[in-house]
Design an enzyme around this catalytic site. Sequence first.
Site, PDB file in Angstrom:
ATOM      1  N   ALA A 116       0.840  -1.193   0.000  1.00  0.00           N
ATOM      2  CA  ALA A 116       0.000   0.000   0.000  1.00  0.00           C
ATOM      3  C   ALA A 116       0.885   1.256   0.000  1.00  0.00           C
ATOM      4  CB  ALA A 116      -0.970  -0.032   1.172  1.00  0.00           C
ATOM      5  N   SER A 117       0.534   2.242   0.803  1.00  0.00           N
ATOM      6  CA  SER A 117       1.241   3.524   0.745  1.00  0.00           C
ATOM      7  C   SER A 117       2.654   3.483   1.293  1.00  0.00           C
ATOM      8  CB  SER A 117       0.441   4.598   1.483  1.00  0.00           C
ATOM      9  OG  SER A 117      -0.695   4.969   0.733  1.00  0.00           O
ATOM     10  N   ALA A 118       3.061   2.368   1.901  1.00  0.00           N
ATOM     11  CA  ALA A 118       4.473   2.246   2.254  1.00  0.00           C
ATOM     12  C   ALA A 118       5.344   2.372   1.006  1.00  0.00           C
ATOM     13  CB  ALA A 118       4.738   0.916   2.950  1.00  0.00           C
ATOM     14  N   ALA A 119       4.772   2.012  -0.155  1.00  0.00           N
ATOM     15  CA  ALA A 119       5.503   2.116  -1.420  1.00  0.00           C
ATOM     16  C   ALA A 119       5.866   3.557  -1.756  1.00  0.00           C
ATOM     17  CB  ALA A 119       4.669   1.517  -2.545  1.00  0.00           C
ATOM     18  N   LYS A 120       5.111   4.506  -1.246  1.00  0.00           N
ATOM     19  CA  LYS A 120       5.443   5.915  -1.493  1.00  0.00           C
ATOM     20  C   LYS A 120       6.862   6.215  -1.017  1.00  0.00           C
ATOM     21  CE  LYS A 120       0.772   7.933  -1.042  1.00  0.00           C
ATOM     22  NZ  LYS A 120      -0.066   6.749  -1.100  1.00  0.00           N
TER      23      LYS A 120
END
Length: 402
Positions: A116-120
């Site tokens: 999820a947004s950890a990929a940001k």
Amino acid sequence: MAGMPSLADLVWARGYTDPVRARCHTTSGRELVPSRRVWRGAGGPSPLPGASPTPEQATVGALDGLTFAGPHQQPVTLPELLGLAESDALLVLHRGRLVHEQYLHGYEPHVPHFNASAAKSYLGLVAAVLAHEGQLDRGAQVAKYVPELAGTAFGDAQVDHLLHMGTSMSYAGRPYDKALEAQRYFAVVAPRLRPYGYSGPDSIREHLATARATGAPGVEFRYENGNVEALAEVLRRVTGVTTSELLSEVLWSRIGAEEDAYYLLDPEGAEAACGGFSATARDVARLGEMLRCGGAAGGRQIVPEAVASTVVSGAPDGYARRVRFPAAPPDSPASLSYHDLWWIPNDPYGSFLASGIHGQRLFVSPGLDLVIVHYASQVVSPAVPQVPLVQAFLAIGRHLGG
């Protein structure tokens, strides 16, 4: 187990009212939409000291005797805490050694899990490396790299504004609503999620082109997926390769990963860079350990030390200095910082973390010699209390440090 949201809350929860359904998405994303692999490279995996050879031999129990504060400040054990968070995996590295490895609900070590947004944060790290090497100008207008975005909220901002969630916008003339825009973004990426009669954008780039500024950039912190998608397009233009190829070249093929990672793709073939990334917990732990060690792994420098050492110290003053998690209550204190798409708790240990919506976290704490990877499939709803995992991570680090 997580509580169930009320019927009135179904829209906000985007249908993920059952952890089993959320888990199907977090562990099987590439079976639902097209994907592109992030190659692990040609070499063998780097050793992970303490890692078990098989899932059945995973290290469990070393921390089970600890007590933590639960969602309502009630004392809970680690197994209870992981249950409340609908956890799928927990890996704890202390001083480079894997001291706790646990998999739940049938999730296995070799299976890539939705980050999820950890990929940001991973993309922010790549951008910081390119800027350090002189390939990317943080102060340049985004439209310099992506002319099609000229006149949009993202095109008229600077690259550095994207890295700090510093744009204010509305899409297609709509009043901005974060939860609603998140739903519309997923409808762009995954046609299966589009409602009957959908007539909106068919690709991420079309979606970005509808954004108009509602305020000057660099004034307000607004956690919005479009910033990351615009940044990903900038990086594609700068390097001439896909986001998957770029992440492989800069990070994944160099950290000694065991498995390929992958990105989900939109109908145009562009990566869903803001959150469509999946990888195994062990490989994300390798990424975190490399950062804990100042950008070095396997006897070589993977990320320039000047980049790794400034994730925390480089946080700017102003709009990105005091922020709160998107899911935090609006009356909660804004005690975090945000730099290059990483969250900074501002604790005494120089910690920083990548964080995703269903409870995915990479927590790195140089002062505690600690790296923690937590994967979960938690229901997304204000009716389900947030589990204070970061506080638990700090307690684990202090315990291991004696």
